[in-house]
Scaffold this active site. Structure first.
Site: not given
Length: 275
Positions: A125, A128, A148, A69, A156
């Site tokens: 991310g 993810d 993270e 991110i 998350d």
């Protein structure tokens, strides 16, 4: 075809039903910006609805797949959540996180298989995203990090939910708690990727071959296989068997089945209608 700020959809061969979706911020190592989270589900929805697309290959433009991110985005999210009333800030933050999660889950909502072709960094991310993909391949110089925890946050957007079923609970726990770098070869040993290649060109060729093979199969059978596998992941055996029985009671008796049988009898390749 819609133009995006952070993505690019490419059909390299006009006669192919394989489409490429590029994360396209190479100067930022494909860091995930607010624009990405609004554009990514739209791009996948457009490919899902495109009858000419049977398989999607997800790439990162430039030297890396995805560096996670965008930190500027993270700062702006924190500032927005911390301004004003704490309860309302927390309620807004929860809704915002759910929206980001939904953008990643768009990979699973896409009926067409999504194959991740990973080179360079795949961090935070990026993990993810690839754990939501249906198949993953990487180059030998690729590396992964569930980063993270080093940013003082809990991952998350899906890694903690999807990674354990891919690499095992113990491996997922170790990777998430340490944030360490996982090499491409170790990723193969853990089962995170299905293959490791010596160069990006080798990977591109191999992934293209796999994608074309899947794209040549019955699109009804391929989309059904993806849907049933994803649903069965969250069911016990009896529920999963019941679900696939219901699915096939609706989808099994198709023109694709008749075409497959005819093609085998006539010793030719089957041709299927678009989905």
């Amino acid at each position: 075809m819609e133009k995006f700020k952070t993505l690019e959809i490419v059909q390299k061969n006009p006669n192919s039903s394989v489409f490429h979706l590029h994360l396209n911020r190479p100067s930022h190592r494909n860091a995930l910006s607010p624009d990405f989270f609004s554009e990514f589900p739209r791009a996948l929805a457009s490919l899902d609805q495109n009858p000419s697309a049977n398989v999607v290959i997800l790439y990162g433009a430039g030297d890396h797949f995805c560096s996670g991110i965008d930190l500027k985005s993270l700062n702006s999210i924190a500032e927005r959540a911390l301004s004003g009333d704490r309860g309302r800030g927390g309620e807004w933050l929860r809704r915002h996180i759910k929206g980001l999660q939904d953008a990643v889950t768009a990979i699973e909502r896409c009926r067409k298989p999504v194959i991740a072709a990973i080179h360079g960094a795949c961090i935070g991310g990026g993990v993810d995203i690839v754990t939501a993909c249906d198949i993953r391949f990487c180059t030998k110089d690729a590396f992964f990090s569930v980063k993270e925890v080093d940013l003082a946050i809990t991952a998350d957007l899906g890694t903690l939910q999807r990674l354990p079923s891919i690499v095992g609970f113990g491996n997922a726990m170790e990777l998430a708690l340490t944030g360490r770098r996982l090499s491409g070869q170790e990723a193969k040993q853990m089962g995170l990727v299905s293959g490791v290649f010596g160069s990006k060109q080798e990977m591109d060729d191999a992934v293209g071959f796999v994608a074309e093979g899947i794209a040549s199969k019955s699109p009804l059978a391929v989309s059904g296989t993806k849907a049933v596998l994803l649903r069965s992941r969250d069911m016990n055996l009896e529920q999963g068997l019941d679900y696939v029985a219901t699915w096939n009671s609706s989808m099994l008796l198709s023109d694709d089945l008749n075409e497959t049988v005819s093609a085998q009898i006539q010793k030719r390749k089957p041709t299927f209608a678009k989905l």
